[in-house]
Design a protein around this motif. Sequence first.
Motif, PDB file in Angstrom:
ATOM      1  N   GLY A   1       0.829  -1.002   0.042  1.00 55.41           N
ATOM      2  CA  GLY A   1      -0.137  -0.214  -0.056  1.00 55.41           C
ATOM      3  C   GLY A   1       0.886   1.321   0.314  1.00 55.41           C
ATOM      4  N   ARG A   2       2.544   1.313   0.501  1.00 57.28           N
ATOM      5  CA  ARG A   2       2.643   2.936   0.410  1.00 57.28           C
ATOM      6  C   ARG A   2       3.165   2.782  -0.613  1.00 57.28           C
ATOM      7  NH1 ARG A   2       7.664   0.084   2.509  1.00 57.28           N
ATOM      8  NH2 ARG A   2       7.403  -2.135   2.574  1.00 57.28           N
ATOM      9  N   PHE A   3       3.122   2.262  -1.868  1.00 56.78           N
ATOM     10  CA  PHE A   3       4.003   1.986  -2.357  1.00 56.78           C
ATOM     11  C   PHE A   3       2.789   2.506  -3.762  1.00 56.78           C
ATOM     12  CE2 PHE A   3       6.871  -1.812  -1.360  1.00 56.78           C
ATOM     13  CZ  PHE A   3       7.518  -0.884  -1.085  1.00 56.78           C
ATOM     14  N   PHE A   4       1.681   2.849  -3.565  1.00 57.83           N
ATOM     15  CA  PHE A   4       0.485   3.728  -4.127  1.00 57.83           C
ATOM     16  C   PHE A   4       1.126   4.542  -4.294  1.00 57.83           C
ATOM     17  CE2 PHE A   4      -3.540   0.717  -3.870  1.00 57.83           C
ATOM     18  CZ  PHE A   4      -3.131  -0.283  -3.601  1.00 57.83           C
ATOM     19  N   GLY A   5       0.570   5.716  -5.208  1.00 55.47           N
ATOM     20  CA  GLY A   5       0.963   6.639  -5.979  1.00 55.47           C
ATOM     21  C   GLY A   5       1.774   6.553  -6.735  1.00 55.47           C
ATOM     22  N   LYS A   6       3.314   5.860  -6.599  1.00 52.23           N
ATOM     23  CA  LYS A   6       4.550   5.881  -7.578  1.00 52.23           C
ATOM     24  C   LYS A   6       4.590   4.308  -8.879  1.00 52.23           C
ATOM     25  CE  LYS A   6       6.276   7.084  -2.557  1.00 52.23           C
ATOM     26  NZ  LYS A   6       6.652   5.955  -1.593  1.00 52.23           N
ATOM     27  N   GLY A   7       3.145   4.228  -8.872  1.00 52.52           N
ATOM     28  CA  GLY A   7       3.232   3.088 -10.659  1.00 52.52           C
ATOM     29  C   GLY A   7       3.380   1.904  -9.749  1.00 52.52           C
ATOM     30  N   GLU A   8       2.971   1.618  -8.437  1.00 51.99           N
ATOM     31  CA  GLU A   8       2.192  -0.183  -8.781  1.00 51.99           C
ATOM     32  C   GLU A   8       1.102  -0.527  -8.969  1.00 51.99           C
ATOM     33  OE1 GLU A   8       3.850  -1.285  -6.293  1.00 51.99           O
ATOM     34  OE2 GLU A   8       1.679  -3.352  -5.855  1.00 51.99           O
ATOM     35  N   PRO A   9       1.535  -1.742  -9.666  1.00 50.50           N
ATOM     36  CA  PRO A   9       0.691  -2.226 -10.653  1.00 50.50           C
ATOM     37  C   PRO A   9      -1.118  -2.743 -10.129  1.00 50.50           C
ATOM     38  CG  PRO A   9       2.618  -3.239 -10.595  1.00 50.50           C
ATOM     39  CD  PRO A   9       3.008  -2.415  -9.547  1.00 50.50           C
ATOM     40  N   GLU A  10      -0.701  -2.888  -8.063  1.00 47.51           N
ATOM     41  CA  GLU A  10      -2.270  -2.711  -7.564  1.00 47.51           C
ATOM     42  C   GLU A  10      -3.326  -1.399  -7.317  1.00 47.51           C
ATOM     43  OE1 GLU A  10      -2.460  -4.889  -3.576  1.00 47.51           O
ATOM     44  OE2 GLU A  10      -0.639  -5.889  -4.414  1.00 47.51           O
ATOM     45  N   GLY A  11      -1.968  -0.318  -7.210  1.00 42.62           N
ATOM     46  CA  GLY A  11      -2.944   0.531  -7.735  1.00 42.62           C
ATOM     47  C   GLY A  11      -3.757   0.642  -9.168  1.00 42.62           C
ATOM     48  N   ILE A  12      -3.404   0.271  -9.633  1.00 43.96           N
ATOM     49  CA  ILE A  12      -4.338   0.510 -11.034  1.00 43.96           C
ATOM     50  C   ILE A  12      -5.267  -0.740 -10.944  1.00 43.96           C
ATOM     51  CG2 ILE A  12      -4.467   0.191 -13.662  1.00 43.96           C
ATOM     52  CD1 ILE A  12      -1.330   0.927 -13.558  1.00 43.96           C
ATOM     53  N   VAL A  13      -4.854  -1.907 -10.400  1.00 48.07           N
ATOM     54  CA  VAL A  13      -5.806  -2.843 -10.787  1.00 48.07           C
ATOM     55  C   VAL A  13      -7.025  -2.865  -9.947  1.00 48.07           C
ATOM     56  CG1 VAL A  13      -6.307  -5.039  -9.949  1.00 48.07           C
ATOM     57  CG2 VAL A  13      -4.176  -4.750 -10.605  1.00 48.07           C
ATOM     58  N   ALA A  14      -7.262  -1.970  -8.548  1.00 50.52           N
ATOM     59  CA  ALA A  14      -8.017  -1.329  -7.762  1.00 50.52           C
ATOM     60  C   ALA A  14      -8.906  -1.120  -8.275  1.00 50.52           C
ATOM     61  CB  ALA A  14      -7.543  -1.241  -6.431  1.00 50.52           C
TER      62      ALA A  14
END
Lengths: 175, 514
Positions: free
Chosen positions: B290-303
């Motif tokens: 979660g802390r990588f969200f906003g920096k180009g984290e795949p899960e941040g696109i999937v969610a």
Amino acid sequence: MEISRNTMEVAAAATTALVGAVVCYGSLENGIAWGESGPQPGYFPFCIGSLIVAGSLANIVYTLWKGAARASAVGPAGEAAGVVAAEPFIDGTRLRQLAAFFLPILAMVVISAGLGLYIGMALYIFYAMRVSVGYRTITSLLISAAVVLINFFIFETVFLVPLLKGPILEYFGIY
Amino acid sequence: MGNFGQLMDGFAIALTTHHIMVMVIGVLLGLVVGVLPGLGAPNGVSLLLPLTFTMDPISAIILLTSMYWGALFGGSTTSILFNIPGEPSSVATTFDGYPMAKRGEAVRALTLAFSSAGFGALVGVLVITLLSGWVANFALRFGSPEYFGVYFLAFASFIGMSGGSPFKTLVCIMLGLAAGTVGMDTISGEGRLTFGIADLTRGISFLIVVIGLFGLGELLVTVDEGYKFDGVKAKLSLSVIFRTLLELPRYWVTLLRSALVGCWMGITPGGPTAASFMSYALGRRFSRRGRFFGKGEPEGIVAPETADHSAGSCALLPMLALGVPGSATAAVMMGGLMIWGLSPGPMLFTTRPDFVWGLIASMYAGNLIAVVLVLTTVPLFAFILRAPFSVVGPLIAIICVIGAYTVSNHMFDVWLALIFGIVGYVFKKLDYPLAPFVLAVVLGDKAEDAFRQSMLSSGGSLTVFFETPLVGTMMGLGILLLLLPLLSLLFGAIFGRGGGADAGEAADHQTSRP
């Protein structure tokens, strides 16, 4: 010219309140009472109008209250509110851009109402391409002609939905 | 599994050459609409609707829903490649999609977005397949008080769960209802709120409202925000696409959670935009990365993508089964159904099973087609988007003006659309929610009819809304939802200033800047 967000909030809420009042006034004509078999036709709109007025007033109060709180308070709460308020609703440059975009559309509708949609859109696209984008006259003419022809084909031929022609096209026998 | 047999019949209807062509055209139009900022799904469907009046209802609804899928997918393309959400519901995709694309992983980001979106849509359609018949059967027992209860609940949940100012939501709903009451009263036959203007006796069409609020309004917001493309080039390579597809099962927790969030938000009228933000926030909170969200984290696109699409498809469930649309676009489609002479709601399942199941079957096929088409057309749309906005903007403007005219061939409608355009611009900038406005215009008449019919049957006594446990529960829930903002305010005051309200406001703020 710069319009602050708070000014706009209050102006918008005042406008919606006015609309609400107009709705209330209009519903009076239909009778707002509660008849024998339930409400009269104006009852529902009257309630809606009253709720619009009430909600708008609440919005005004909330905006002013938040503004006052920000003016007096220092600390996390004031800061949180300040983030939103620091940005003006619109400034002079952007207002001019917006007007430069919207006024030609308005002009197109005025012209279209009189001379038909095809002439309106031709003039509008020509103006937009020539003046706003800065294409050469011949390019702008071609784009505008293409737009008109494509629309004519799509609406009149494919979907058989006639658009407003206006007196000039009708004079030339295009209905 | 009575639904299964009907679904197979539906496939027989949906999978004809004609309907597959319709799907392809719809998806392509939808992609255009989704990619271009200022043209969104609700507006695109409104513009297309008048052209479908002469088609048969099944082809028409397949065209419109396919356009909807296309628009949902197209919005993600621009979010990832240009950091410009083509749709409000794909704002959350920009947070991680654009950083990833900038890092040179554009294709991976796009594939992730489209495949998880496809998964979300599939879950949504499955939910519709399994639940719609059941919900419709349940709703067959509804009388007018129950219907009023459902409408009341829908509006109350907008106010209770909006996240922004509840009063702004209230004003929007009521303005929409007011616009809906203009014209002939269905029960008494009197003209209402017409103020002697002849053009107003025909009423204000919801299509005009949508074209104004979502079309012209959004266009003005786009101009205002000064619009610059800073695009990332994407070169499609099949091996990257396949590798990414194999990577997807690793995110099964995120996928499932997001799909659930999406289904819930789609069925209750939260809509795709709220669903994608909520899913993104939940992902950041609960994911190990979660802390990588906003920096180009795949899960941040999937969610957000999964939730966006499952909400988008689930929004059609209450529209079909109850006659209460779950999103602005679904509201427009429901208006279309009424124009085609079909009345959405439980009766539709018994009177026109071919329509309902053909539509549901087409959702499976349409989404599949959309995933394929969206991947193959990425280079094309990336090219279109290199055109400057000063060229594209006027073209969108004339589409809106013509669209407003074609609704009923009246110039008066165009003027109304311009007015609603200005309203939409101001409201959007001031964070007034626009979806409830549209919902209210479409539902206004039905809500009022339900209310007045209940009054007629009860002899004017309000207790009819609390007589049976069913309607009483719905009204009670609705009232609870109305009080929710007040309660959370009280809780906030008691337990210190909670972050919840601020987060909601921030999300709302971001939503309003496409």
